[in-house]
Design a protein around this motif. Structure first.
Motif, mmCIF file in Angstrom:
data_model
loop_
_atom_site.group_PDB
_atom_site.id
_atom_site.type_symbol
_atom_site.label_atom_id
_atom_site.label_comp_id
_atom_site.label_asym_id
_atom_site.label_seq_id
_atom_site.Cartn_x
_atom_site.Cartn_y
_atom_site.Cartn_z
ATOM 1 N N ILE A 171 50.110 49.084 37.755
ATOM 2 C CA ILE A 171 51.501 49.062 38.249
ATOM 3 C C ILE A 171 51.563 48.356 39.606
ATOM 4 O O ILE A 171 52.196 48.808 40.553
ATOM 5 N N GLY A 172 50.880 47.198 39.649
ATOM 6 C CA GLY A 172 50.920 46.376 40.855
ATOM 7 C C GLY A 172 52.107 45.427 40.808
ATOM 8 O O GLY A 172 53.164 45.776 40.265
ATOM 9 N N LEU A 173 51.926 44.240 41.340
ATOM 10 C CA LEU A 173 53.021 43.260 41.371
ATOM 11 C C LEU A 173 53.617 43.034 39.989
ATOM 12 O O LEU A 173 54.835 43.129 39.789
ATOM 13 N N ILE A 174 52.755 42.733 39.006
ATOM 14 C CA ILE A 174 53.260 42.372 37.680
ATOM 15 C C ILE A 174 53.760 43.623 36.942
ATOM 16 O O ILE A 174 54.879 43.640 36.413
ATOM 17 N N THR A 204 47.849 54.164 36.332
ATOM 18 C CA THR A 204 47.112 53.326 37.273
ATOM 19 C C THR A 204 45.856 54.066 37.698
ATOM 20 O O THR A 204 45.726 55.275 37.477
ATOM 21 N N ARG A 205 44.932 53.319 38.297
ATOM 22 C CA ARG A 205 43.606 53.857 38.580
ATOM 23 C C ARG A 205 43.634 54.909 39.691
ATOM 24 O O ARG A 205 43.013 55.953 39.595
ATOM 25 N N SER A 206 44.371 54.626 40.760
ATOM 26 C CA SER A 206 44.304 55.515 41.919
ATOM 27 C C SER A 206 45.512 56.444 42.011
ATOM 28 O O SER A 206 46.629 56.091 41.600
ATOM 29 N N THR A 235 48.359 54.903 44.330
ATOM 30 C CA THR A 235 49.287 53.949 43.704
ATOM 31 C C THR A 235 50.219 54.674 42.743
ATOM 32 O O THR A 235 51.412 54.388 42.682
ATOM 33 N N VAL A 249 46.140 44.596 34.829
ATOM 34 C CA VAL A 249 45.077 44.909 35.794
ATOM 35 C C VAL A 249 44.282 43.631 36.040
ATOM 36 O O VAL A 249 44.397 42.675 35.268
ATOM 37 N N SER A 256 38.706 43.848 34.730
ATOM 38 C CA SER A 256 38.753 45.251 34.298
ATOM 39 C C SER A 256 39.267 45.409 32.879
ATOM 40 O O SER A 256 39.460 46.539 32.401
ATOM 41 N N VAL A 291 48.646 40.613 30.708
ATOM 42 C CA VAL A 291 49.313 39.578 31.509
ATOM 43 C C VAL A 291 48.284 38.762 32.292
ATOM 44 O O VAL A 291 48.637 38.049 33.228
ATOM 45 N N SER A 351 45.547 36.315 33.997
ATOM 46 C CA SER A 351 45.647 34.885 34.306
ATOM 47 C C SER A 351 44.602 34.034 33.585
ATOM 48 O O SER A 351 44.660 32.813 33.645
ATOM 49 N N ALA A 383 54.265 33.684 36.527
ATOM 50 C CA ALA A 383 55.155 34.067 37.611
ATOM 51 C C ALA A 383 54.366 34.979 38.519
ATOM 52 O O ALA A 383 53.629 35.830 38.039
ATOM 53 N N GLY A 436 50.587 45.223 44.571
ATOM 54 C CA GLY A 436 50.973 46.632 44.655
ATOM 55 C C GLY A 436 52.378 46.887 44.131
ATOM 56 O O GLY A 436 53.152 45.960 43.922
HETATM 57 P P1 NAP Z 1 47.988 44.096 41.711
HETATM 58 O O1 NAP Z 1 49.343 44.036 42.326
HETATM 59 O O2 NAP Z 1 46.794 44.053 42.604
HETATM 60 O O3 NAP Z 1 47.904 45.421 40.804
HETATM 61 C C1 NAP Z 1 46.749 45.695 40.071
HETATM 62 C C2 NAP Z 1 46.901 46.982 39.283
HETATM 63 O O4 NAP Z 1 45.711 47.130 38.524
HETATM 64 C C3 NAP Z 1 47.045 48.219 40.122
HETATM 65 O O5 NAP Z 1 47.839 49.178 39.444
HETATM 66 C C4 NAP Z 1 45.601 48.699 40.229
HETATM 67 O O6 NAP Z 1 45.453 50.099 40.350
HETATM 68 C C5 NAP Z 1 45.056 48.348 38.867
HETATM 69 N N1 NAP Z 1 43.609 48.157 38.910
HETATM 70 C C6 NAP Z 1 42.904 47.466 39.835
HETATM 71 N N2 NAP Z 1 41.590 47.507 39.536
HETATM 72 C C7 NAP Z 1 41.470 48.238 38.412
HETATM 73 C C8 NAP Z 1 40.372 48.655 37.627
HETATM 74 N N3 NAP Z 1 39.114 48.299 37.965
HETATM 75 N N4 NAP Z 1 40.622 49.405 36.540
HETATM 76 C C9 NAP Z 1 41.877 49.768 36.230
HETATM 77 N N5 NAP Z 1 42.963 49.414 36.938
HETATM 78 C C10 NAP Z 1 42.750 48.647 38.015
HETATM 79 O O7 NAP Z 1 47.765 42.921 40.645
HETATM 80 P P2 NAP Z 1 48.846 41.985 39.904
HETATM 81 O O8 NAP Z 1 49.194 40.844 40.802
HETATM 82 O O9 NAP Z 1 49.927 42.844 39.344
HETATM 83 O O10 NAP Z 1 47.935 41.367 38.765
HETATM 84 C C11 NAP Z 1 47.708 42.050 37.565
HETATM 85 C C12 NAP Z 1 47.282 41.061 36.497
HETATM 86 O O11 NAP Z 1 48.312 40.074 36.371
HETATM 87 C C13 NAP Z 1 45.999 40.291 36.777
HETATM 88 O O12 NAP Z 1 45.238 40.189 35.603
HETATM 89 C C14 NAP Z 1 46.463 38.894 37.177
HETATM 90 O O13 NAP Z 1 45.527 37.920 36.798
HETATM 91 C C15 NAP Z 1 47.752 38.766 36.399
HETATM 92 N N6 NAP Z 1 48.770 37.891 36.991
HETATM 93 C C16 NAP Z 1 48.989 37.903 38.316
HETATM 94 C C17 NAP Z 1 49.930 37.047 38.879
HETATM 95 C C18 NAP Z 1 50.164 37.022 40.358
HETATM 96 O O14 NAP Z 1 50.610 35.999 40.901
HETATM 97 N N7 NAP Z 1 49.890 38.094 41.074
HETATM 98 C C19 NAP Z 1 50.678 36.207 38.041
HETATM 99 C C20 NAP Z 1 50.472 36.263 36.661
HETATM 100 C C21 NAP Z 1 49.501 37.105 36.138
HETATM 101 P P3 NAP Z 1 45.246 50.885 41.732
HETATM 102 O O15 NAP Z 1 46.197 50.274 42.740
HETATM 103 O O16 NAP Z 1 45.627 52.257 41.347
HETATM 104 O O17 NAP Z 1 43.820 50.726 42.127
#
Ligand code: NAP
Length: 311
Positions: free
Chosen positions: A14-17, A38-40, A43, A74, A78, A99, A101, A127, A133
Motif C-alpha cells: 500500500i505504497g505509492l501505487i 502490507t508488511r509493516s 504502514t 510491492v 519481493s 504492477v 516495473s 505512472a 508510501g
Molecule cells: P512503495 O511506495 O515503496 O510501497 C511498497 C509497498 O510494498 C509497501 O506497502 C511496502 O510495505 C511493501 N513492501 C516492501 N518490501 C516488501 C517485502 N519485502 N515484502 C512485502 N511487501 C513489501 O512502492 P511503489 O512505488 O508503490 O512500488 C510498488 C511496485 O510498483 C514496484 O514493483 C514498482 O516497480 C512498481 N511501480 C512503481 C512506480 C513508481 O514510479 N513508483 C511506477 C510503476 C510501477 P511496508 O511499507 O509495510 O514495508
C-alpha cells in the motif's frame, strides 16, 4: 457512480501505487470491499488512518481470502515471497495481477505458485512519482497513462478484458505485449533515465573542485531535473536494476557507444555532428508533447517518472 466491478479487491502493498489504486477504487466505487495488506505494522496503521480500505492485514493470505481481484504492488524482488504466501488462500476464478516495473522476472517469480483456476495477468501501469508510501498516492495517478499487460500464453481473454476494464476505469490506456519486449522498452524509456540520473547526481556530489553548495545553488541549469529522478525509491530501483539486468545492460552498452561518439564530436570540434544530433532530439521531444505525454501533462508535470513507450 455505477455498479462496483468487484465484490472484494485485495491490495498487497500500500505504497505509492497501492494507495493510488485504493484511492481511485474508492473514488469510482469499483469494489464493495477493499482489503489491504502490507508488511509493516507502521504502514498498515497509516493506511488505516488514511481510511484507504475496509479491512487491514499484515498477513497477505488473510487479505486475499474471497478476493475477486488481487493486485500485488510491492518491490519486484519481493514478488516470489508474496506469491508463495498468498497462493493457498487465492479464490478459484480470482484475477491475480501485479504492477511491477519489470515483467519477465515477476512472471518467473510468481507463476510457479499460482494455483490452477486463478487467472494470473502480469501488468505495469506506466505512472509514478519519486515519492513512496501510503501518503504519496493520489486517485488520478493513472489518468491518461498506459497500463501494459504481458499475458501468459494460457491467459483467459475474458479475465484480461475484465482487468483491462478495471484499469480503463482508473483512467489508463491499455497495451498488451510480451514480457521480454516490455522489459526492453522500459529499459530505455524508464530504467536507463533513472540510472543516468542516479549516476550524474552521484558524480556531481563526488566532485572535488565544485562545491556541494554550488551544485545546489545552480541546479536550475539542468541538474535539478536529474535530482527528481534520482530521488526515487532506492529499494524499488535496486530491484528494477537487479531484475531487468539483461535489457538494462544491453541498453547501457548502446548508450555508452553513442556517448563515446558524442565525446569524440566534442573533442574534434565537430559542430555539425552536435547540431544534427541536438536537432534530431528536439524532434523527439516534440513528438512526446504531441502524444500528450510531456512534462506539462496533468500528473506528469508533477512527477514524470515513467513514460509511454513508442509503439
Ligand atoms: P512503495 O511506495 O515503496 O510501497 C511498497 C509497498 O510494498 C509497501 O506497502 C511496502 O510495505 C511493501 N513492501 C516492501 N518490501 C516488501 C517485502 N519485502 N515484502 C512485502 N511487501 C513489501 O512502492 P511503489 O512505488 O508503490 O512500488 C510498488 C511496485 O510498483 C514496484 O514493483 C514498482 O516497480 C512498481 N511501480 C512503481 C512506480 C513508481 O514510479 N513508483 C511506477 C510503476 C510501477 P511496508 O511499507 O509495510 O514495508
Amino acid at each position: 457512480m455505477s455498479e462496483p466491478m468487484f465484490d472484494r479487491i485485495a491490495l498487497i502493498g500500500i505504497g505509492l501505487i497501492g494507495s493510488s489504486l485504493a484511492r481511485v477504487i474508492a473514488a469510482k466505487g469499483l469494489s464493495r470491499h477493499v482489503a489491504i495488506a502490507t508488511r509493516s505494522v507502521e504502514t498498515l496503521r497509516r493506511a488505516e488512518e488514511l481510511q484507504l480500505g475496509h479491512s487491514y492485514y499484515t498477513d497477505p493470505a488473510e487479505a486475499v481470502q474471497n478476493a475477486d481481484l488481487v493486485i500485488v504492488s510491492v518491490p519486484v524482488g519481493s514478488s516470489a515471497a508474496v506469491a508463495e504466501a498468498i497462493a493457498p488462500a487465492l479464490k478459484p476464478g480470482a484475477i491475480l495481477t501485479d504492477v511491477g516495473s519489470t515483467k519477465a522476472s515477476v512472471i518467473a517469480q510468481m507463476s510457479p505458485f499460482v494455483p490452477e483456476g486463478v487467472h494470473f495477468i502480469p501488468g505495469h501501469p506506466l505512472a509514478g512519482t519519486e515519492k513512496s508510501g501510503p501518503d504519496a498516492g493520489f486517485a488520478d495517478l493513472f489518468v491518461n497513462r498506459w497500463c501494459i499487460f504481458t499475458p501468459l500464453p494460457d491467459t483467459d481473454p475474458a479475465a484480461l478484458e475484465k482487468l483491462s476494464g478495471f484499469w480503463r476505469r482508473c483512467g489508463s490506456n491499455i497495451d498488451v505485449m510480451d514480457a521480454a519486449h516490455h522489459d526492453k522498452v522500459l529499459a530505455i524509456v524508464s530504467h536507463l533515465p533513472h540510472i543516468i540520473a542516479y549516476n550524474i547526481v552521484g558524480t556531481a556530489d563526488d566532485l572535488q573542485n565544485v562545491s556541494k553548495t554550488e551544485v545546489i545553488k545552480y541546479a536550475a541549469s539542468g541538474f535539478r531535473d536529474f535530482t527528481r529522478l534520482a530521488a526515487s525509491d532506492p529499494t524499488m530501483w535496486r530491484d528494477v536494476c537487479l531484475h531487468n539486468s539483461e535489457a538494462i545492460l544491453e541498453m547501457l552498452a548502446r548508450f555508452s557507444e553513442d556517448l563515446a561518439a558524442l565525446q569524440r564530436a566534442i573533442r574534434w570540434g565537430d559542430g555539425d555532428k552536435l547540431f544534427e544530433l541536438f536537432t534530431h532530439t528536439r524532434g523527439v521531444r516534440r513528438s512526446i508533447i504531441e502524444a500528450g505525454q510531456d512534462v506539462d501533462a496533468p500528473d506528469f508535470g508533477r512527477h514524470g517518472i515513467e513514460q509511454q513507450p513508442s509503439k
